[in-house]
Motif scaffolding. Structure first.
Motif, PDB file in Angstrom:
ATOM      1  N   SER A   1       0.857  -1.181   0.000  1.00 33.51           N
ATOM      2  CA  SER A   1       0.000   0.000   0.000  1.00 33.51           C
ATOM      3  C   SER A   1       0.896   1.235   0.000  1.00 33.51           C
ATOM      4  CB  SER A   1      -0.926  -0.003   1.216  1.00 33.51           C
ATOM      5  OG  SER A   1      -0.173  -0.057   2.406  1.00 33.51           O
TER       6      SER A   1
ATOM      7  N   LYS B   1       2.280  -4.376   5.805  1.00 35.12           N
ATOM      8  CA  LYS B   1       2.007  -4.560   7.240  1.00 35.12           C
ATOM      9  C   LYS B   1       2.545  -3.396   8.066  1.00 35.12           C
ATOM     10  CE  LYS B   1       2.172  -9.560   6.781  1.00 35.12           C
ATOM     11  NZ  LYS B   1       2.880 -10.784   7.145  1.00 35.12           N
ATOM     12  N   GLY B   2       2.430  -2.173   7.520  1.00 34.52           N
ATOM     13  CA  GLY B   2       2.836  -0.977   8.243  1.00 34.52           C
ATOM     14  C   GLY B   2       4.325  -0.682   8.230  1.00 34.52           C
ATOM     15  N   GLN B   3       5.108  -1.510   7.551  1.00 34.92           N
ATOM     16  CA  GLN B   3       6.546  -1.275   7.486  1.00 34.92           C
ATOM     17  C   GLN B   3       6.936  -0.866   6.070  1.00 34.92           C
ATOM     18  OE1 GLN B   3       8.410  -4.825   9.022  1.00 34.92           O
ATOM     19  NE2 GLN B   3       8.364  -3.993  11.089  1.00 34.92           N
TER      20      GLN B   3
ATOM     21  N   ARG C   1       1.680   5.257   0.868  1.00 33.27           N
ATOM     22  CA  ARG C   1       1.394   6.409   1.719  1.00 33.27           C
ATOM     23  C   ARG C   1       2.501   7.434   1.487  1.00 33.27           C
ATOM     24  NH1 ARG C   1       0.992   5.543   8.035  1.00 33.27           N
ATOM     25  NH2 ARG C   1       0.163   3.613   7.196  1.00 33.27           N
TER      26      ARG C   1
ATOM     27  N   ARG D   1      11.346  -1.027  11.729  1.00 28.28           N
ATOM     28  CA  ARG D   1      10.697   0.221  12.150  1.00 28.28           C
ATOM     29  C   ARG D   1      11.462   1.426  11.634  1.00 28.28           C
ATOM     30  NH1 ARG D   1       5.716  -0.789  13.487  1.00 28.28           N
ATOM     31  NH2 ARG D   1       5.497  -2.404  15.041  1.00 28.28           N
TER      32      ARG D   1
ATOM     33  N   GLU E   1       4.303   0.318   1.592  1.00 26.78           N
ATOM     34  CA  GLU E   1       4.414  -0.411   2.851  1.00 26.78           C
ATOM     35  C   GLU E   1       3.755  -1.779   2.769  1.00 26.78           C
ATOM     36  OE1 GLU E   1       2.303   2.199   5.458  1.00 26.78           O
ATOM     37  OE2 GLU E   1       4.037   3.500   5.765  1.00 26.78           O
TER      38      GLU E   1
END
Length: 98
Positions: free
Chosen positions: A31, A40-42, A33, A64, A38
């Motif tokens: 995805s 899984k948010g990474q 942003r 992170r 990213e």
């Protein structure tokens, strides 16, 4: 038009290449942003147009605080290589995560 022009690759248009790259990365499950892709948010990859080239970067490992490896892409072959490397890395990271 000379005979050699027939075999010349199409001109590299970074805006169109970025659109194609976005589609391919979405198909891989990433995805976007703010120009950073990213999973899984990474952060995994980032891309931006810089004049007549694409400035791309790929993380060494998902984290992170990512450590980026940059690359300047000036033609379609380099873009395909970047996507192939990203696919290989994603499959390796998936195997290590499970």
């Amino acid at each position: 038009m000379s005979e050699n022009d027939f075999f010349a690759p199409p001109a590299f248009k970074p805006e169109e290449a970025l659109l194609k790259l976005r589609r391919e990365l979405r198909d891989l499950g990433l995805s976007e942003r703010a120009g950073v892709f990213e999973r899984k948010g990474q952060a995994i990859a980032k891309a931006a147009v810089d004049g007549a080239v694409l400035q791309l970067a790929l993380v060494k490992r998902p984290a992170r605080t990512p450590e980026w490896v940059g690359k300047t892409v000036k033609d379609h072959a380099q873009l395909r290589d970047f996507v192939a490397t990203l696919k290989k890395n994603l499959s390796g990271w998936s195997d290590g995560d499970e």
